[in-house]
Design a protein around this motif. Sequence first.
Motif, PDB file in Angstrom:
ATOM      1  N   GLY A 192      50.326  26.846  51.385  1.00  0.00           N
ATOM      2  CA  GLY A 192      49.612  27.198  50.164  1.00  0.00           C
ATOM      3  C   GLY A 192      48.237  26.582  50.152  1.00  0.00           C
ATOM      4  N   PHE A 193      47.985  25.732  49.168  1.00  0.00           N
ATOM      5  CA  PHE A 193      46.655  25.140  49.026  1.00  0.00           C
ATOM      6  C   PHE A 193      46.759  23.807  48.291  1.00  0.00           C
ATOM      7  CE2 PHE A 193      42.731  24.519  46.488  1.00  0.00           C
ATOM      8  CZ  PHE A 193      41.801  24.486  47.528  1.00  0.00           C
ATOM      9  N   ILE A 194      46.030  22.801  48.780  1.00  0.00           N
ATOM     10  CA  ILE A 194      45.950  21.503  48.102  1.00  0.00           C
ATOM     11  C   ILE A 194      44.513  21.008  48.186  1.00  0.00           C
ATOM     12  CG2 ILE A 194      46.721  19.103  48.011  1.00  0.00           C
ATOM     13  CD1 ILE A 194      49.319  19.900  49.301  1.00  0.00           C
ATOM     14  N   PHE A 206      38.687   9.371  37.416  1.00  0.00           N
ATOM     15  CA  PHE A 206      40.053   9.881  37.471  1.00  0.00           C
ATOM     16  C   PHE A 206      40.194  10.781  38.701  1.00  0.00           C
ATOM     17  CE2 PHE A 206      37.514  12.842  35.025  1.00  0.00           C
ATOM     18  CZ  PHE A 206      37.917  14.094  35.461  1.00  0.00           C
ATOM     19  N   ASP A 207      41.432  10.961  39.127  1.00  0.00           N
ATOM     20  CA  ASP A 207      41.728  11.873  40.234  1.00  0.00           C
ATOM     21  C   ASP A 207      42.174  13.204  39.661  1.00  0.00           C
ATOM     22  OD1 ASP A 207      41.189  10.002  42.235  1.00  0.00           O
ATOM     23  OD2 ASP A 207      43.215   9.168  42.127  1.00  0.00           O
ATOM     24  N   TRP A 208      41.622  14.279  40.222  1.00  0.00           N
ATOM     25  CA  TRP A 208      41.995  15.635  39.805  1.00  0.00           C
ATOM     26  C   TRP A 208      42.527  16.380  41.036  1.00  0.00           C
ATOM     27  CZ3 TRP A 208      39.949  20.588  41.027  1.00  0.00           C
ATOM     28  CH2 TRP A 208      40.440  21.626  40.243  1.00  0.00           C
ATOM     29  N   ILE A 209      43.719  16.927  40.909  1.00  0.00           N
ATOM     30  CA  ILE A 209      44.429  17.508  42.058  1.00  0.00           C
ATOM     31  C   ILE A 209      44.910  18.907  41.707  1.00  0.00           C
ATOM     32  CG2 ILE A 209      46.426  17.223  43.592  1.00  0.00           C
ATOM     33  CD1 ILE A 209      46.051  14.119  42.287  1.00  0.00           C
ATOM     34  N   LEU A 210      44.795  19.822  42.656  1.00  0.00           N
ATOM     35  CA  LEU A 210      45.292  21.186  42.476  1.00  0.00           C
ATOM     36  C   LEU A 210      46.195  21.521  43.658  1.00  0.00           C
ATOM     37  CD1 LEU A 210      45.019  23.688  40.598  1.00  0.00           C
ATOM     38  CD2 LEU A 210      43.209  24.501  42.137  1.00  0.00           C
ATOM     39  N   ILE A 211      47.431  21.932  43.354  1.00  0.00           N
ATOM     40  CA  ILE A 211      48.416  22.266  44.387  1.00  0.00           C
ATOM     41  C   ILE A 211      48.976  23.657  44.117  1.00  0.00           C
ATOM     42  CG2 ILE A 211      50.589  21.633  45.489  1.00  0.00           C
ATOM     43  CD1 ILE A 211      50.214  18.808  44.573  1.00  0.00           C
ATOM     44  N   SER A 212      48.924  24.528  45.112  1.00  0.00           N
ATOM     45  CA  SER A 212      49.600  25.823  45.036  1.00  0.00           C
ATOM     46  C   SER A 212      50.673  25.876  46.108  1.00  0.00           C
ATOM     47  CB  SER A 212      48.610  26.983  45.220  1.00  0.00           C
ATOM     48  OG  SER A 212      47.911  27.232  44.025  1.00  0.00           O
ATOM     49  N   ARG A 213      51.902  26.126  45.665  1.00  0.00           N
ATOM     50  CA  ARG A 213      53.049  26.172  46.569  1.00  0.00           C
ATOM     51  C   ARG A 213      53.521  27.620  46.701  1.00  0.00           C
ATOM     52  NH1 ARG A 213      53.951  22.020  42.577  1.00  0.00           N
ATOM     53  NH2 ARG A 213      53.803  19.937  43.514  1.00  0.00           N
ATOM     54  N   ALA A 234      60.723  37.118  43.715  1.00  0.00           N
ATOM     55  CA  ALA A 234      59.536  37.970  43.572  1.00  0.00           C
ATOM     56  C   ALA A 234      58.597  37.787  44.749  1.00  0.00           C
ATOM     57  CB  ALA A 234      58.804  37.634  42.277  1.00  0.00           C
ATOM     58  N   ALA A 235      57.954  38.872  45.143  1.00  0.00           N
ATOM     59  CA  ALA A 235      56.954  38.818  46.206  1.00  0.00           C
ATOM     60  C   ALA A 235      55.750  37.993  45.754  1.00  0.00           C
ATOM     61  CB  ALA A 235      56.509  40.229  46.573  1.00  0.00           C
ATOM     62  N   ASN A 236      55.122  37.339  46.714  1.00  0.00           N
ATOM     63  CA  ASN A 236      53.917  36.522  46.473  1.00  0.00           C
ATOM     64  C   ASN A 236      54.091  35.588  45.278  1.00  0.00           C
ATOM     65  OD1 ASN A 236      51.343  35.631  47.165  1.00  0.00           O
ATOM     66  ND2 ASN A 236      50.313  37.094  45.841  1.00  0.00           N
ATOM     67  N   PHE A 237      55.235  34.916  45.248  1.00  0.00           N
ATOM     68  CA  PHE A 237      55.479  33.943  44.184  1.00  0.00           C
ATOM     69  C   PHE A 237      54.796  32.635  44.551  1.00  0.00           C
ATOM     70  CE2 PHE A 237      57.643  30.521  42.007  1.00  0.00           C
ATOM     71  CZ  PHE A 237      57.761  31.012  40.718  1.00  0.00           C
ATOM     72  N   VAL A 238      53.973  32.133  43.640  1.00  0.00           N
ATOM     73  CA  VAL A 238      53.232  30.890  43.869  1.00  0.00           C
ATOM     74  C   VAL A 238      53.337  30.009  42.623  1.00  0.00           C
ATOM     75  CG1 VAL A 238      51.006  29.841  44.449  1.00  0.00           C
ATOM     76  CG2 VAL A 238      51.595  32.091  45.372  1.00  0.00           C
ATOM     77  N   GLU A 239      53.699  28.756  42.836  1.00  0.00           N
ATOM     78  CA  GLU A 239      53.709  27.759  41.766  1.00  0.00           C
ATOM     79  C   GLU A 239      52.445  26.912  41.903  1.00  0.00           C
ATOM     80  OE1 GLU A 239      57.241  24.972  40.735  1.00  0.00           O
ATOM     81  OE2 GLU A 239      55.908  23.785  42.041  1.00  0.00           O
ATOM     82  N   THR A 240      51.621  26.888  40.868  1.00  0.00           N
ATOM     83  CA  THR A 240      50.364  26.135  40.914  1.00  0.00           C
ATOM     84  C   THR A 240      50.407  25.012  39.886  1.00  0.00           C
ATOM     85  OG1 THR A 240      49.110  28.066  41.652  1.00  0.00           O
ATOM     86  CG2 THR A 240      47.861  26.270  40.667  1.00  0.00           C
ATOM     87  N   GLU A 241      50.152  23.793  40.380  1.00  0.00           N
ATOM     88  CA  GLU A 241      50.197  22.607  39.525  1.00  0.00           C
ATOM     89  C   GLU A 241      48.840  21.905  39.539  1.00  0.00           C
ATOM     90  OE1 GLU A 241      52.995  18.646  38.783  1.00  0.00           O
ATOM     91  OE2 GLU A 241      52.951  19.554  40.774  1.00  0.00           O
ATOM     92  N   PHE A 253      49.985  20.206  34.610  1.00  0.00           N
ATOM     93  CA  PHE A 253      50.127  21.521  33.972  1.00  0.00           C
ATOM     94  C   PHE A 253      50.493  22.525  35.057  1.00  0.00           C
ATOM     95  CE2 PHE A 253      48.155  25.581  32.436  1.00  0.00           C
ATOM     96  CZ  PHE A 253      49.003  25.780  31.355  1.00  0.00           C
ATOM     97  N   VAL A 254      51.621  23.207  34.866  1.00  0.00           N
ATOM     98  CA  VAL A 254      52.174  24.108  35.879  1.00  0.00           C
ATOM     99  C   VAL A 254      52.097  25.553  35.409  1.00  0.00           C
ATOM    100  CG1 VAL A 254      54.261  24.734  37.179  1.00  0.00           C
ATOM    101  CG2 VAL A 254      53.717  22.321  36.770  1.00  0.00           C
ATOM    102  N   GLN A 255      51.693  26.440  36.318  1.00  0.00           N
ATOM    103  CA  GLN A 255      51.714  27.883  36.079  1.00  0.00           C
ATOM    104  C   GLN A 255      52.368  28.549  37.287  1.00  0.00           C
ATOM    105  OE1 GLN A 255      47.938  29.581  34.233  1.00  0.00           O
ATOM    106  NE2 GLN A 255      47.098  27.719  35.132  1.00  0.00           N
TER     107      GLN A 255
END
Length: 587
Positions: A192-194, A206-213, A234-241, A253-255
């Motif tokens: 994914g992406f980090i 502060f530390d700001w982090i973006l993770i897509s799984r 589901a196809a192309n399912f991604v959890e982004t935090e 915050f999770v989407q």
Amino acid sequence: MAATTYERLKLHVTPEKFYVEACDDGADDVLVIDRVSTEVTLSVKKDVPPSAVTRPIFGILGTIRLVAGNYLIVITKKTKIGEFFNHVIWKATDFDILSYKKTMLHLTDIQLQDNKTFLAMINHVLNVDGFYFSTTYDLTHTLQRLSNTSPEFQEMSLLERADQRFVWNGHLLRELSAQPEVHRFALPVLHGFITMHSCSINGKYFDWILISRRSCFRAGVRYYVRGIDSEGHAANFVETEQIVHYNGSRASFVQTRGSIPVFWSQRPNLKYKPRPLINKVANHMDGFQRHFDSQVIIYGKQVIINLVNQKGSEKPLEQAFATMVSSLGSGMIRYVAFDFHKECKNMRWDRLSILVDQVAEIQDELSYFLVDAAGMVVTSQEGVFRSNCMDCLDRTNVIQSLLARRSLHAQLQRLGVLHVGQKLEEQNEFEKIYKNAWADNANACAKQYAGTGALKTDFTRTGKRTQLGLLMDGWNSLIRYYKNNFSDGFRQDSIDLFLGNYSVDELESHSPLSVPRDLKFLALPIIMVVAFSMCIICLLMAGDTWTETLAYVLFWGVASIGTFFIILYNGKDFVDAPKLVQKEKMD
């Protein structure tokens, strides 16, 4: 601590065995893989032969069986992404695939060619950017999930405790996972992406982090994997935090995003945008309910944001989604439809605020996760926004970035980083970091699913839609068209092989890769090219009279155009289709 894997490794190779030596302080373990019997055992350093060829590696991705036999896949290069609560996060940037066999003389010419193709498939997946790992931290779970675990969970190995949806080398690690004593050599890898950034607002750091799984269930490429499967994946399912770390406090915050969860397809057929087809015989409610049952268990309340067009070819999918939500009648699921393209036409992207304002109260109800410096949970996130468009890429990422900013504003105010009355958009240095990170996230998700960078990233990066951005979108759309029609079959086969959806059978008499092509596959494109070429030649080499020239031009022009439309009519016969796993026939 049990939940760690070895960080420093050496690979020793002899003609008979692979020895993977743990080089962490105090470690004496050596993983031994017999290249003949394929047996995996645990030994100690003194058993490594001095004659072995030695090299450093950074992890074992796993093993896979191809036509020539078993292969060992190892990580040979890594890049440090940053530190996550004193845990180092790495990106794997290079790999090596090592054959157990010392010779290929036992293979026929066809088997040799098939094995070469399978190796190319594995390499193709490994060359797609976005494989991340940590030897000391569980990247597959959100902060909220990790805060609500048992002592038994804490004692599990990283592989045992990982969320299997996001372990992309789960199939490759199946042999190691069966032997708990070797789990410290088994490294779960996320795809994914980090990104991580140290930021400052009002002199407060502060530390700001973006993770897509990305989920490895129902994984694939844009037009060959749509909708859901029978298990509700589901196809192309991604959890982004999105995570904030300030003075020991942590906020999250999770989407989620995922394809419209009904049974539908959109197979490439040389048309720019193939018409989506909804399966007329499938039990949509069964798959739909399975999908949302699991989503509610994992995340809580579901707020669906459906961004597809509410007219044209996308309209039936929007109607089907709305109907399914209504029929299910669950109080845990809310449905919001927003026709992105209609609302934002003529470059009116400021109108996205209509949607953000519409769901603002809902977002406040869902809240976010916050744990203080003492480890006490202050607030929990009660549910997620589940956004989708057709691809769950471009439109989806724009909306997610806006919702994430609104949540971040509330978090930073609560933590005392932002003053009352201050707006996050006015913090120019941070805004630049924020927008670029979300645009990079869009590009990563798009390349992994559609084969190109994302569209509409000019808005994500700058907050404005630009003419240059439109030109770049046109170029990326053209590249997508080519890849989706002429190389995605190979890409889909590569993913299916890597994830274990297809297993190579050495004894299979017929090669699954040798699919005979109809004569028209070769003949029609040649006829079209020849006809078009003759048309041009006739124009360049005019005859004695314009009447004669016009006759030739008309003849060859009609021939080339006619052939082109014949090819277009039979488009599905000319695209690069998957060969290994028969995809569901939705039409």
